[in-house]
Design a protein around this motif. Structure first.
Motif, PDB file in Angstrom:
ATOM      1  N   GLY A 206      48.072  47.619  29.536  1.00 48.43           N
ATOM      2  CA  GLY A 206      48.064  46.166  29.667  1.00 48.43           C
ATOM      3  C   GLY A 206      46.768  45.554  29.180  1.00 48.43           C
ATOM      4  O   GLY A 206      45.753  46.231  29.018  1.00 48.43           O
ATOM      5  N   ILE A 207      46.838  44.246  28.930  1.00 50.83           N
ATOM      6  CA  ILE A 207      45.669  43.453  28.558  1.00 50.83           C
ATOM      7  C   ILE A 207      45.546  42.339  29.589  1.00 50.83           C
ATOM      8  O   ILE A 207      46.446  41.499  29.720  1.00 50.83           O
ATOM      9  CB  ILE A 207      45.801  42.854  27.149  1.00 50.83           C
ATOM     10  CG1 ILE A 207      46.038  43.950  26.102  1.00 50.83           C
ATOM     11  CG2 ILE A 207      44.561  42.031  26.801  1.00 50.83           C
ATOM     12  CD1 ILE A 207      44.906  44.940  25.960  1.00 50.83           C
ATOM     13  N   VAL A 208      44.462  42.329  30.323  1.00 52.59           N
ATOM     14  CA  VAL A 208      44.262  41.345  31.386  1.00 52.59           C
ATOM     15  C   VAL A 208      43.393  40.207  30.855  1.00 52.59           C
ATOM     16  O   VAL A 208      42.254  40.441  30.443  1.00 52.59           O
ATOM     17  CB  VAL A 208      43.597  41.982  32.619  1.00 52.59           C
ATOM     18  CG1 VAL A 208      43.412  40.946  33.731  1.00 52.59           C
ATOM     19  CG2 VAL A 208      44.425  43.168  33.120  1.00 52.59           C
ATOM     20  N   PRO A 209      43.904  38.974  30.848  1.00 53.80           N
ATOM     21  CA  PRO A 209      43.103  37.834  30.383  1.00 53.80           C
ATOM     22  C   PRO A 209      42.127  37.378  31.460  1.00 53.80           C
ATOM     23  O   PRO A 209      42.083  37.945  32.566  1.00 53.80           O
ATOM     24  CB  PRO A 209      44.171  36.767  30.123  1.00 53.80           C
ATOM     25  CG  PRO A 209      45.207  37.050  31.175  1.00 53.80           C
ATOM     26  CD  PRO A 209      45.244  38.562  31.311  1.00 53.80           C
ATOM     27  N   ARG A 210      41.359  36.374  31.172  1.00 52.13           N
ATOM     28  CA  ARG A 210      40.532  35.760  32.205  1.00 52.13           C
ATOM     29  C   ARG A 210      41.444  35.141  33.249  1.00 52.13           C
ATOM     30  O   ARG A 210      42.403  34.433  32.925  1.00 52.13           O
ATOM     31  CB  ARG A 210      39.624  34.690  31.605  1.00 52.13           C
ATOM     32  CG  ARG A 210      38.604  35.226  30.613  1.00 52.13           C
ATOM     33  CD  ARG A 210      37.514  36.036  31.267  1.00 52.13           C
ATOM     34  NE  ARG A 210      36.618  35.244  32.084  1.00 52.13           N
ATOM     35  CZ  ARG A 210      35.558  35.735  32.734  1.00 52.13           C
ATOM     36  NH1 ARG A 210      35.273  37.028  32.662  1.00 52.13           N
ATOM     37  NH2 ARG A 210      34.788  34.957  33.447  1.00 52.13           N
ATOM     38  N   LEU A 211      41.175  35.422  34.512  1.00 50.93           N
ATOM     39  CA  LEU A 211      42.053  34.969  35.583  1.00 50.93           C
ATOM     40  C   LEU A 211      41.392  33.846  36.385  1.00 50.93           C
ATOM     41  O   LEU A 211      40.174  33.874  36.618  1.00 50.93           O
ATOM     42  CB  LEU A 211      42.384  36.138  36.519  1.00 50.93           C
ATOM     43  CG  LEU A 211      43.111  37.325  35.857  1.00 50.93           C
ATOM     44  CD1 LEU A 211      43.229  38.478  36.852  1.00 50.93           C
ATOM     45  CD2 LEU A 211      44.472  36.912  35.339  1.00 50.93           C
ATOM     46  N   ASP A 212      42.211  32.901  36.824  1.00 51.14           N
ATOM     47  CA  ASP A 212      41.699  31.779  37.615  1.00 51.14           C
ATOM     48  C   ASP A 212      41.645  32.093  39.106  1.00 51.14           C
ATOM     49  O   ASP A 212      41.049  31.348  39.875  1.00 51.14           O
ATOM     50  CB  ASP A 212      42.576  30.536  37.404  1.00 51.14           C
ATOM     51  CG  ASP A 212      42.499  30.010  35.968  1.00 51.14           C
ATOM     52  OD1 ASP A 212      41.422  30.177  35.355  1.00 51.14           O
ATOM     53  OD2 ASP A 212      43.490  29.451  35.492  1.00 51.14           O
ATOM     54  N   ALA A 213      42.300  33.160  39.534  1.00 57.82           N
ATOM     55  CA  ALA A 213      42.330  33.515  40.953  1.00 57.82           C
ATOM     56  C   ALA A 213      40.907  33.662  41.478  1.00 57.82           C
ATOM     57  O   ALA A 213      40.039  34.221  40.810  1.00 57.82           O
ATOM     58  CB  ALA A 213      43.115  34.806  41.150  1.00 57.82           C
ATOM     59  N   ASP A 214      40.685  33.166  42.702  1.00 60.67           N
ATOM     60  CA  ASP A 214      39.305  33.081  43.190  1.00 60.67           C
ATOM     61  C   ASP A 214      38.948  34.044  44.309  1.00 60.67           C
ATOM     62  O   ASP A 214      37.839  34.017  44.823  1.00 60.67           O
ATOM     63  CB  ASP A 214      39.005  31.647  43.645  1.00 60.67           C
ATOM     64  CG  ASP A 214      39.975  31.157  44.724  1.00 60.67           C
ATOM     65  OD1 ASP A 214      40.864  31.934  45.110  1.00 60.67           O
ATOM     66  OD2 ASP A 214      39.825  29.999  45.160  1.00 60.67           O
ATOM     67  N   THR A 215      39.871  34.913  44.722  1.00 61.78           N
ATOM     68  CA  THR A 215      39.538  35.923  45.718  1.00 61.78           C
ATOM     69  C   THR A 215      39.974  37.280  45.182  1.00 61.78           C
ATOM     70  O   THR A 215      40.871  37.363  44.335  1.00 61.78           O
ATOM     71  CB  THR A 215      40.251  35.670  47.058  1.00 61.78           C
ATOM     72  OG1 THR A 215      41.660  35.898  46.909  1.00 61.78           O
ATOM     73  CG2 THR A 215      40.004  34.249  47.552  1.00 61.78           C
ATOM     74  N   PRO A 216      39.350  38.360  45.649  1.00 64.58           N
ATOM     75  CA  PRO A 216      39.736  39.686  45.158  1.00 64.58           C
ATOM     76  C   PRO A 216      41.226  39.980  45.321  1.00 64.58           C
ATOM     77  O   PRO A 216      41.849  40.567  44.437  1.00 64.58           O
ATOM     78  CB  PRO A 216      38.875  40.631  46.004  1.00 64.58           C
ATOM     79  CG  PRO A 216      37.666  39.829  46.352  1.00 64.58           C
ATOM     80  CD  PRO A 216      38.181  38.432  46.556  1.00 64.58           C
ATOM     81  N   ASP A 217      41.814  39.577  46.447  1.00 61.42           N
ATOM     82  CA  ASP A 217      43.231  39.866  46.677  1.00 61.42           C
ATOM     83  C   ASP A 217      44.132  39.091  45.715  1.00 61.42           C
ATOM     84  O   ASP A 217      45.090  39.641  45.173  1.00 61.42           O
ATOM     85  CB  ASP A 217      43.615  39.533  48.121  1.00 61.42           C
ATOM     86  CG  ASP A 217      43.028  40.523  49.116  1.00 61.42           C
ATOM     87  OD1 ASP A 217      42.508  41.565  48.670  1.00 61.42           O
ATOM     88  OD2 ASP A 217      43.077  40.254  50.324  1.00 61.42           O
ATOM     89  N   THR A 218      43.823  37.818  45.499  1.00 64.10           N
ATOM     90  CA  THR A 218      44.655  37.034  44.577  1.00 64.10           C
ATOM     91  C   THR A 218      44.430  37.480  43.138  1.00 64.10           C
ATOM     92  O   THR A 218      45.348  37.431  42.320  1.00 64.10           O
ATOM     93  CB  THR A 218      44.379  35.528  44.721  1.00 64.10           C
ATOM     94  OG1 THR A 218      42.974  35.271  44.535  1.00 64.10           O
ATOM     95  CG2 THR A 218      44.797  35.035  46.095  1.00 64.10           C
ATOM     96  N   ARG A 219      43.224  37.934  42.839  1.00 65.70           N
ATOM     97  CA  ARG A 219      42.965  38.447  41.495  1.00 65.70           C
ATOM     98  C   ARG A 219      43.745  39.738  41.255  1.00 65.70           C
ATOM     99  O   ARG A 219      44.274  39.959  40.172  1.00 65.70           O
ATOM    100  CB  ARG A 219      41.464  38.683  41.295  1.00 65.70           C
ATOM    101  CG  ARG A 219      40.680  37.399  41.043  1.00 65.70           C
ATOM    102  CD  ARG A 219      39.187  37.635  41.067  1.00 65.70           C
ATOM    103  NE  ARG A 219      38.744  38.586  40.074  1.00 65.70           N
ATOM    104  CZ  ARG A 219      38.529  38.295  38.800  1.00 65.70           C
ATOM    105  NH1 ARG A 219      38.748  37.066  38.347  1.00 65.70           N
ATOM    106  NH2 ARG A 219      38.097  39.217  37.961  1.00 65.70           N
ATOM    107  N   ALA A 220      43.814  40.603  42.272  1.00 63.27           N
ATOM    108  CA  ALA A 220      44.582  41.840  42.137  1.00 63.27           C
ATOM    109  C   ALA A 220      46.048  41.528  41.896  1.00 63.27           C
ATOM    110  O   ALA A 220      46.699  42.128  41.029  1.00 63.27           O
ATOM    111  CB  ALA A 220      44.418  42.696  43.393  1.00 63.27           C
ATOM    112  N   THR A 221      46.587  40.574  42.651  1.00 60.42           N
ATOM    113  CA  THR A 221      47.990  40.188  42.492  1.00 60.42           C
ATOM    114  C   THR A 221      48.236  39.600  41.112  1.00 60.42           C
ATOM    115  O   THR A 221      49.250  39.900  40.468  1.00 60.42           O
ATOM    116  CB  THR A 221      48.385  39.170  43.577  1.00 60.42           C
ATOM    117  OG1 THR A 221      48.172  39.759  44.866  1.00 60.42           O
ATOM    118  CG2 THR A 221      49.838  38.771  43.450  1.00 60.42           C
ATOM    119  N   ALA A 222      47.294  38.784  40.646  1.00 65.75           N
ATOM    120  CA  ALA A 222      47.445  38.181  39.319  1.00 65.75           C
ATOM    121  C   ALA A 222      47.348  39.233  38.224  1.00 65.75           C
ATOM    122  O   ALA A 222      48.109  39.210  37.251  1.00 65.75           O
ATOM    123  CB  ALA A 222      46.380  37.101  39.119  1.00 65.75           C
TER     124      ALA A 222
END
Length: 233
Positions: A206-222
């Protein structure tokens, strides 16, 4: 059990983001999960002892729940290379000791177990051993996280060569966009990704773009939305 050692092209390449995203992906599929961070520096003092944000992120994606001491047995406060942080407190972690610490959790045989390294593949564990020696000792295939920025082609290829030189397989690689400017020229960005696909000789997970999620848990989900598990068809 499926277990992998997660390494990166450099510090801050995105190992924890990718590892936690892969664990979140596995949980969506109903798999049990475990994320281990055997050695961590840059830990913060809390009421329950030193805690590392990367290890806490992996702990949050481990199912069933796992005590912190299992996730991260070696914790150091200074935000420096682990072997130097250990020296400051008079410790000398070894591959033997790390392997002993994680033998029991590995024996649980969860659906997906990820062991996250520190820094890159050749980061020292002590004056005589590299942390990569743990992956070699356990004969774990590696997942390589490529921090997508200028210079990543060289870093990625050298790391993949080092992994194979140590007798291990690169089970897959993930690109993580850490420098938004790197993707400004879309055609050049695609060419860089194509070069990685051609030269790393391993599947892209996979290729992960810059994510807007602001907590580690939401970033993991994103991040999970952009990832496939190793050995997927």
């Amino acid at each position: 059990m499926t277990a992998y050692f997660v390494t990166g092209t450099d510090t801050d390449a995105g190992k924890t983001l990718v590892a936690s995203g892969l664990l979140a992906k596995a949980r969506r599929r109903g798999l049990t999960t475990l994320g281990l961070k055997p050695v961590a520096s840059g830990c913060e003092s809390t009421a329950v002892g030193l805690r590392n944000i990367d290890a806490l992120t992996l702990q949050a994606q481990s199912e069933p729940a796992t005590p912190y001491a299992v996730i991260n047995p070696y914790t150091y406060a200074p935000p420096i290379a682990p072997h130097l942080a250990a020296k400051q407190v008079g410790e000398r972690p070894t591959v033997d000791a790390l392997a002993e610490h994680i033998a029991a959790p590995l024996a649980e045989r969860r659906g997906l177990t990820l062991i996250e390294g520190a820094g890159g593949w050749r980061v020292p564990l002590n004056d005589d051993e590299d942390l990569a020696g743990l992956a070699v000792r356990l004969e774990l295939p590696a997942i390589l996280v490529v921090g997508l920025k200028l210079g990543c082609l060289n870093h990625a290829r050298l790391t993949a060569e080092a992994i194979r030189a140590d007798g291990l397989r690169v089970a897959g690689w993930v690109g993580n966009l850490i420098d938004p400017d790197f993707a400004t020229d879309e055609a050049c960005y695609r060419d860089n990704l194509a070069t990685l696909e051609r030269t790393l000789d391993a599947p892209c997970l996979g290729i992960v773009p810059r994510l807007d999620a602001d907590t580690p848990d939401t970033r993991a989900t994103a991040a999970a939305d952009y990832l496939g598990l190793p050995d997927d068809d």
